[in-house]
Design an enzyme around this catalytic site. Sequence first.
Site, PDB file in Angstrom:
ATOM      1  N   SER B  28       0.797  -1.190  -0.010  1.00 13.84           N
ATOM      2  CA  SER B  28       0.039  -0.203  -0.025  1.00 13.84           C
ATOM      3  C   SER B  28       0.935   1.296   0.025  1.00 13.84           C
ATOM      4  O   SER B  28       0.224   2.266  -0.342  1.00 13.84           O
ATOM      5  CB  SER B  28      -0.843   0.067   1.244  1.00 13.84           C
ATOM      6  OG  SER B  28      -0.009  -0.037   2.313  1.00 13.84           O
ATOM      7  N   CYS B  29       2.133   1.139   0.376  1.00 15.03           N
ATOM      8  CA  CYS B  29       3.009   2.233   0.197  1.00 15.03           C
ATOM      9  C   CYS B  29       3.289   2.581  -1.291  1.00 15.03           C
ATOM     10  O   CYS B  29       2.952   1.937  -2.272  1.00 15.03           O
ATOM     11  CB  CYS B  29       4.539   1.815   0.566  1.00 15.03           C
ATOM     12  SG  CYS B  29       4.565   1.484   2.620  1.00 15.03           S
TER      13      CYS B  29
END
Lengths: 199, 162
Positions: B28-29
């Site tokens: 998700s980064c």
Amino acid sequence: METNDKQINQMQLDLLGELGNIGSGNAATALSQILNKTVYLDVPNVELCNISEVGKSFGDPELKKTAVFFQTQQDVKGYVLLVFEDEDVKKISKIAAGGMEIDADSVMTEIGNIVAGSYIGALASMVEGKIDLTPPQIAHDMLGSLIDNIVSLICVVADELVIIKTKMTIGNETIPSFFILFLEDESLKKLLDYFNFEK
Amino acid sequence: MTNINVGMGEIKTSNTPNNILIAPGLGSCIGITMYDNIKKIAGMAHVVLPSAKETSGQVALLGKYADTAIPEMIAKMKELGAQTKDIEIKMVGGAQMFNLERGGNILNIGMRNILAVKTAIEKEKLKISASDTGGNKGRTLKLNVETGTVLVKILGQKEIEL
């Protein structure tokens, strides 16, 4: 944790390790019953980890792994992640299926359910509280990417997080897998308060 | 070639030709690359969350939040001599690895990160020239300092140039 002003101390880390120890003992028993093999879960290793290092603390972040994921709700809020090597997924599901053709993902999800369920069950009775697990989710991807989503939820404020890791041995097979329990700050405080530790 | 790892919340810049900036296993980064093609200056950020406003504490790691990472990254590029007008920006990541919810709300951190990075870049009056974001697969991002080549790798797929 707002580690800028307060550091979690070694005694508190040890307490979390002990909680993890009881949980993993329960999990090993449950797993041993379904697999009909001796199961050991190593004494949990509790670490305080800076987020810029977290990717590496579990090994090469690019390696493909299988992860079973749960959220814990109610009195202790956090996330449980069981991480396995792909090779070991094949081994474990073979042992569990006992010669039958069973989808490896369903086997791993069920094993995850048992391990996480008994772990969290032990934790709940220790703190005389109620902890629920969400239904398991399984994913196969790079280790770093499986972990970062959860790290981001834990580390909204803090740059460090507490990780509880356990390795397991099934029969003669050493399964270098991880059981990771990430706790939200508020729940971590509550746990420490419960045992009369100042955070 | 020397790989320079860009961990969560970090911003790294380089003008050493044999360096490769790498953010391995982005979920998700978001990995953001900046490159000045005239002066051969490269930068990479590994953003974890949308906004530093979510914390009341002091922000030690400026690269952790999209809204603090972008200005800091531009400043670091300039320190090495990059010109804002020559900086090319690309973004990668923001996947949703697991379905998460809290208090009945679906938490799609990946999507929120993507939007926050876009907003922060627009705020600097800059543009994103290429991106590979969203979905539910992890990605590894590499930036070659000498050539400015940006490579994205997804497991089981061929590495692509962005």
